[in-house]
Write an enzyme that holds these catalytic residues in place. Structure first.
Site, PDB file in Angstrom:
ATOM      1  N   TYR A 149       0.833  -1.202   0.000  1.00 60.12           N
ATOM      2  CA  TYR A 149       0.000   0.000   0.000  1.00 60.12           C
ATOM      3  C   TYR A 149       0.870   1.255   0.000  1.00 60.12           C
ATOM      4  CZ  TYR A 149      -2.811   3.823   1.837  1.00 60.12           C
ATOM      5  OH  TYR A 149      -3.398   5.043   2.020  1.00 60.12           O
ATOM      6  N   ALA A 150       1.878   1.272   0.869  1.00 55.22           N
ATOM      7  CA  ALA A 150       2.750   2.436   0.986  1.00 55.22           C
ATOM      8  C   ALA A 150       3.551   2.669  -0.293  1.00 55.22           C
ATOM      9  CB  ALA A 150       3.680   2.271   2.186  1.00 55.22           C
TER      10      ALA A 150
END
Length: 165
Positions: A149-150
């Site tokens: 996600y990051a």
């Protein structure tokens, strides 16, 4: 009257932004885009008119058509699979969704050659695990993503820079 597209329209940030527009008596027309129906009532707004369209932002053609027809002054991009846990469970789906929905917006603006400004909301997840001594974080702090996600959020930020230039 300013025209806004808000992606991820059913989320909580969208409701706060709509309340901000209303509280500051900013006359605006908003087109909300999301895969989920929002829980926002038009009766609560005097200065803001809005409509909602259910759309999967991975559909490039539909994204381009909406942007062409609406001609927004601004896009507030809030849509994403925002769960870090989901990004570990389904990294391909999470990463491809979050980067490609943003890329579809950027490409539509570029192809249509309209002067829309896009606000792409990031995440503290881009900075990874930080030490107490590094707080409060600033935008100059090194990016050290530690989840799919990051990494998608960092990619989105880098795409913003490339397209802005």
């Amino acid at each position: 009257m300013k025209k806004f597209i808000i992606t991820g329209f059913s989320g909580f940030v969208s409701r706060h932004f709509m309340a901000y527009l209303e509280a500051n008596e900013i006359c605006a027309v908003v087109k909300g885009l999301d895969v989920h129906c929002p829980d926002i009532k038009q009766a609560h707004f005097k200065h803001v008119r809005y409509d909602f369209e259910r759309i999967d932002l991975l559909d490039k053609g539909k994204v381009e058509n909406i942007i062409f027809e609406f001609q927004p002054d601004y896009i507030l991009h809030l849509a994403s699979f925002s769960s870090v846990a989901f990004s570990w469970k389904e990294p391909n789906i999470s990463f491809l969704n979050n980067t490609n929905i943003f890329l579809n917006l950027l490409e539509a603006i570029r192809k249509l050659n309209i002067s829309t400004r896009i606000l792409s909301v990031g995440s503290s997840e881009e900075y990874g695990n930080v030490e107490q001594k590094d707080l409060p974080l600033t935008e100059d702090h090194p990016l050290k993503p530690v989840s799919p996600y990051a990494v998608a959020r960092v990619s989105q930020e880098l795409l913003s820079k490339i397209y802005a230039n």
